[in-house]
Design an enzyme around this catalytic site. Structure first.
Site, PDB file in Angstrom:
ATOM      1  N   SER B 129     -63.501  86.443  45.556  1.00 45.60           N
ATOM      2  CA  SER B 129     -63.066  87.560  46.384  1.00 45.60           C
ATOM      3  C   SER B 129     -62.902  87.167  47.856  1.00 45.60           C
ATOM      4  CB  SER B 129     -64.044  88.727  46.264  1.00 45.60           C
ATOM      5  OG  SER B 129     -65.252  88.421  46.914  1.00 45.60           O
ATOM      6  N   LYS B 166     -67.963  90.271  51.855  1.00 48.81           N
ATOM      7  CA  LYS B 166     -66.794  91.008  52.349  1.00 48.81           C
ATOM      8  C   LYS B 166     -66.553  90.615  53.805  1.00 48.81           C
ATOM      9  CE  LYS B 166     -66.617  93.852  48.714  1.00 48.81           C
ATOM     10  NZ  LYS B 166     -65.504  93.826  47.748  1.00 48.81           N
TER      11      LYS B 166
END
Lengths: 208, 208
Positions: B129, B166
């Site tokens: 990610s 993130k």
DNA sequence: GTTATAGGTGAACAGATGTTCACCTATGAA
DNA sequence: TTCATAGGTGAACATCTGTTCACCTATAAC
């Protein structure tokens, strides 16, 4: 019983820890006293006793300099090795060049993924030619000189007098080196180039 | 005079080095003898003398357990710290959870780029990610809990009971988290999420 | 007050540790 | 052969180092 160390006891712990971290032998009771301004050995012994009772310090008896801070991490620790870091390797191979090292990279062998030899060295990456393999400017790469690179391996090669990272590939049975950046699409014949090492690991720090 | 150690002298060097690498105090002359099958302390002392003459070994006199292998790297070495590595952090913050660590990452502070605190921890990256920031599956990331993330910082956040990496961003003055992979384009409001730490460093080993 | 605990001084002591010496064997060079 | 060097045994010795004891001060708890 309170299991937290007092301020003074904490100072003793910190001193022992700093010796370990710096790679020095653990201090003796008298050295601890000297460092903390305690003239009497027995005062230090009392602190050590208290810390042992609280489960924070280990001391194998009958052995000198055997103080050891207890931590849950201690049991998980692996041997640490020290690797020479070069800015670049002007010519030839990196063996027996430790005296020319720019810096030293210390890592445990488990995190590193292999046990280094005399042929292991590290380079600081300059430029984004290996961006396609997610190696960026400023990264430190650990390489091993010696093993024959397999297709797809990342290698350091001497190009125009500079150590440069490339991917080792084969085309029509012949070895080539290529950069992993669309900006540098050229393939270089590998036979003419000196391959200094094969990529083994990478360390990156956040900017700033 | 020949400056290379003999086989036997080399064995002595290796033994001292392995103690250091394992984080144990340097051996005494008698411990070296025991390990190498030498009954007499003076025989060990002779090897130590020879190694000192050859510039390979240091021994501060008047101090016990002060044997130290001399290497050009030794002068460049920095303090090594030990960081708890978690697979994931089920809930809350990583402080005082060392006893639940899966493994231990040891690195020197210079390579790491900062001096860790009790709030420093490491996570193993799962999934791609963060591929856009060149962090890939299997990487180990070192994070620091506490500091307020700035826009653009990479953070670990607790999403659906899992620690996830993130990028921290601001949009219209409000904080969001986003993945760095076109496959996951969603922005998550950061207020609802527990931010466990800010990215500080990364370590990767080559596949296989 | 008394009591307990943390912190400290100073000294004596036992065991750990480095140093030194006499003496031995083996190997290779002169 | 003679000599130097590497390697080793064994023991005596000085010093380093952890242990222990008697004794002191300060602080907080009772």
């Amino acid at each position: 019983m309170n299991l937290e160390p007092t301020k003074r006891q904490h100072a003793v712990l910190r001193m022992i820890e700093s010796h370990r971290s710096a790679g020095e032998p653990p201090p003796t009771f008298r050295e601890i006293g000297q460092n903390l301004g305690i003239a009497s050995v027995s005062a230090v012994a009392k602190h050590v006793q208290a810390l042992r009772r609280k489960g924070l310090l280990n001391l194998s008896d009958g052995r000198s300099r055997s103080l050891d801070v207890i931590s849950p991490l201690r049991a998980l620790q692996n041997p640490v090795v020290h690797i020479a870091l070069f800015g670049s390797i002007p010519a030839g191979y990196p063996q027996h060049r430790e005296q020319e090292a720019d810096a030293c990279v210390s890592v445990d062998i488990e995190t590193l993924g292999f046990k280094p030899t005399r042929n292991t060295f590290a380079l600081r990456v300059s430029g984004d030619s290996m961006i396609g393999r997610h190696i960026v400017h400023g990264d430190v790469v650990v390489l091993e000189h010696g093993p024959e690179p397999r297709p797809g391996d990342i290698v350091a090669a001497l190009v125009d007098g500079e150590s440069t990272l490339k991917t080792f590939v084969r085309k029509n049975g012949r070895p080539f080196l290529k950069a992993e950046n669309p900006k540098y699409p050229d393939l270089m014949p590998a036979e003419e180039l000196m391959i200094q090492g094969v990529f083994k690991a990478l360390i990156r720090k956040a900017k700033e």
